[in-house]
Design an enzyme around this catalytic site. Structure first.
Site, PDB file in Angstrom:
ATOM      1  N   HIS A  24      -5.344  28.802 -18.235  1.00  0.00           N
ATOM      2  CA  HIS A  24      -5.665  30.163 -17.678  1.00  0.00           C
ATOM      3  C   HIS A  24      -6.621  29.971 -16.379  1.00  0.00           C
ATOM      4  O   HIS A  24      -7.609  29.210 -16.793  1.00  0.00           O
ATOM      5  CB  HIS A  24      -5.961  31.214 -18.537  1.00  0.00           C
ATOM      6  N   ASP A  31      -7.089  24.932 -22.578  1.00  0.00           N
ATOM      7  CA  ASP A  31      -8.441  26.075 -22.411  1.00  0.00           C
ATOM      8  C   ASP A  31      -9.604  25.699 -23.038  1.00  0.00           C
ATOM      9  O   ASP A  31      -9.745  25.755 -24.322  1.00  0.00           O
ATOM     10  CB  ASP A  31      -7.673  27.429 -23.009  1.00  0.00           C
ATOM     11  N   HIS A  59     -17.703  33.783 -21.437  1.00  0.00           N
ATOM     12  CA  HIS A  59     -17.725  35.400 -21.161  1.00  0.00           C
ATOM     13  C   HIS A  59     -19.020  35.861 -20.381  1.00  0.00           C
ATOM     14  O   HIS A  59     -19.217  36.932 -20.793  1.00  0.00           O
ATOM     15  CB  HIS A  59     -16.915  36.026 -22.031  1.00  0.00           C
TER      16      HIS A  59
HETATM   17  N1  BES Z   1     -10.728  30.342 -24.078  1.00  0.00           N
HETATM   18  C1  BES Z   1     -10.779  31.358 -24.911  1.00  0.00           C
HETATM   19  C2  BES Z   1     -10.146  30.964 -26.220  1.00  0.00           C
HETATM   20  C3  BES Z   1     -11.092  30.330 -27.336  1.00  0.00           C
HETATM   21  C4  BES Z   1     -12.460  30.909 -27.523  1.00  0.00           C
HETATM   22  C5  BES Z   1     -10.606  29.503 -28.178  1.00  0.00           C
HETATM   23  C6  BES Z   1     -13.207  30.130 -28.209  1.00  0.00           C
HETATM   24  C7  BES Z   1     -11.515  29.091 -29.039  1.00  0.00           C
HETATM   25  C8  BES Z   1     -12.771  29.181 -29.135  1.00  0.00           C
HETATM   26  C9  BES Z   1      -9.832  32.544 -24.374  1.00  0.00           C
HETATM   27  O1  BES Z   1      -9.951  32.537 -22.998  1.00  0.00           O
HETATM   28  C10 BES Z   1     -10.264  33.810 -24.968  1.00  0.00           C
HETATM   29  O2  BES Z   1     -11.375  34.156 -24.515  1.00  0.00           O
HETATM   30  N2  BES Z   1      -9.410  34.191 -25.723  1.00  0.00           N
HETATM   31  C11 BES Z   1      -9.730  35.688 -26.475  1.00  0.00           C
HETATM   32  C12 BES Z   1      -8.716  36.315 -26.637  1.00  0.00           C
HETATM   33  C13 BES Z   1      -7.938  36.716 -25.371  1.00  0.00           C
HETATM   34  C14 BES Z   1      -6.685  37.508 -25.632  1.00  0.00           C
HETATM   35  C15 BES Z   1      -8.812  37.835 -24.598  1.00  0.00           C
HETATM   36  C16 BES Z   1     -10.504  35.432 -27.614  1.00  0.00           C
HETATM   37  O3  BES Z   1      -9.943  34.213 -28.368  1.00  0.00           O
HETATM   38  O4  BES Z   1     -11.261  36.123 -28.162  1.00  0.00           O
HETATM   39 ZN    ZN Z   2     -12.060  33.344 -22.579  1.00  0.00          ZN
END
Ligand code: BES
Ligand code: ZN
Length: 397
Positions: free
Chosen positions: A206, A288, A365
């Site tokens: 992403h 990611d 974030h």
């Molecule tokens: N890059 C993260 C996913 C992630 C974070 C995987 C930490 C493993 C460890 C992704 O961009 C993210 O923030 N995903 C969100 C969910 C999304 C649908 C908003 C999450 O995992 O909270």
């Molecule tokens: Zn994220």
């Protein structure tokens, strides 16, 4: 007197605009995460249905940011969720998970490892410094939020960067995939296969970033690790394949998805369109977060919403081609990234990740997600680029 009145008016106006509810939408979310977030947002979120694993929650569209933020900040965990435009779509997802029916549409992949002569020199050409430079450039956009102008401009940068890399190739093109409901497009680079162009290999990540609770269009969200690292890793994979004059038999597509951080929305539209056109996607790799070296294991294959055979294949690829790199398995949580969109559309997907979940980069974030958290190098991400180059070539046979 007049200025007092004005002040009151301004106050009332700003109050009413902030409390004005956005459109009702639906998300599917892991059950444990849903009970946590319901406690926090009980006023705006309503659980409509659930099975043993996931819940359907009705949510104000504007609360999606805060949900993702709270999961990370308050509960120190991911709370993946999938955004749905209709209750019907959410119900379909609930039933799909309930039946555990991730039947993949097409597995014509040959998981033997036998492209040594081609792979080795390509892998050797991966240069960490190129990845670092791209991460730094992507981080200079104030944010890459799916609704912001800088989120559109950052995708223009990705498109032009990728176009620059393939400018000498008549078999390659870079396109926007436009999304109806928000401004930021996804970007897709296609190198068309010369022998079996209908078989498609996808390497994606992403391209958007988010700053959580107070996020939105203005907040600073450098997203260096999440996920400038993945896009920059992909950019180096493209560079290496083109510099080595690699001409694939099958079609290879590189994707920078819009709007992942708000419920996998960009990749969902793309994966569903590939499903709708009966595309034969033989393998998807999601990159990611690739540049935070938080664990004893270098590369961690997420087991949920991924294809176990392809995961094992990638593990073998690491052993064969990415020397000195250790790998293992972990669980990411319900729908934590775009690989879930591909899995749900019926295609084999994998998500090799930078660390074990519990050792993840805690600054994602936030405005602190900068490359300085990775000691200003991209040496960790370079391992992922080597792996992804080998993955593309070994699937392309
Ligand atoms: N890059 C993260 C996913 C992630 C974070 C995987 C930490 C493993 C460890 C992704 O961009 C993210 O923030 N995903 C969100 C969910 C999304 C649908 C908003 C999450 O995992 O909270
Ligand atoms: Zn994220």
């Amino acid at each position: 007197m007049n200025s007092k009145l004005l002040l009151i008016l301004v106050f009332i106006l700003s109050f009413s605009s902030t409390s004005f509810a956005g459109a009702k939408k639906w998300i599917t979310i892991g059950k444990d995460a849903s009970s946590m977030s319901l406690q926090k947002f009980n006023s705006s979120m309503k659980e409509l249905k659930s099975n043993s694993d996931i819940s359907i929650i009705e949510i104000d569209e504007d609360d999606v940011n805060s949900l993702s933020h709270e999961m990370h900040e308050q509960f120190n965990r991911c709370g993946g969720f999938i955004f749905h435009d209709s209750l019907e779509a959410a119900e379909k997802e609930l039933n799909n998970i309930g039946n555990k029916s991730f039947a993949t549409k097409s597995i014509f992949a040959d998981y033997a490892i036998n492209q040594n002569d081609i792979v080795r020199p390509l892998v050797a050409a991966v240069t960490a410094n190129n990845i670092k430079n791209t991460i730094e450039k992507l981080s200079t956009f104030n944010n890459r939020y799916y609704k912001s102008q800088t989120g559109v401009a950052s995708q223009k940068f990705v498109k032009e960067t990728w176009e620059g890399l393939v400018s000498g190739r008549s078999d390659a093109k870079v396109e926007y995939f436009q999304h109806r409901a928000w401004a930021q497009p996804s970007v897709i680079l296609t190198i068309t296969g010369s022998k079996s162009p209908k078989e498609v290999i996808v390497i994606g990540g992403h391209a958007d970033s988010i700053a959580g609770y107070f996020g939105g269009s203005r907040a600073r969200a450098p997203g260096a690790d999440d996920n400038a690292s993945g896009i920059s890793t992909i950019t180096e994979v493209i560079r290496v394949l083109v510099a080595g004059n690699y001409q694939p038999d099958k079609t290879i597509k590189f994707m920078g998805y819009a709007a992942e951080e708000v419920g996998l929305r960009g990749s969902k539209e793309i994966a569903q369109s590939f499903n709708a056109s009966n595309a034969n996607v033989i393998g998807v790799m999601q990159l990611d977060m690739t540049n935070f070296n938080g664990s004893d294991l270098d590369i961690v294959m997420m087991t949920d919403f991924t294809n176990a055979n392809q995961n094992a294949f990638i593990g073998n690829i690491i052993d064969e081609y990415v020397s000195g790199v250790s790998w293992g398995y972990d669980k990411c949580g319900y729908a934590c990234s775009d690989h879930a969109s591909w899995t749900n559309a019926g295609f084999p997907a994998s998500m090799p990740f930078e660390a074990k979940k519990r050792d993840m980069n805690r600054n994602i974030h936030t405005s602190r997600d900068t490359i300085s958290q990775s000691r200003n190098t991209a040496s960790h991400a370079a391992k992922f680029a080597r792996m992804a180059v080998a993955f593309a070539v070994e699937l392309d046979k």
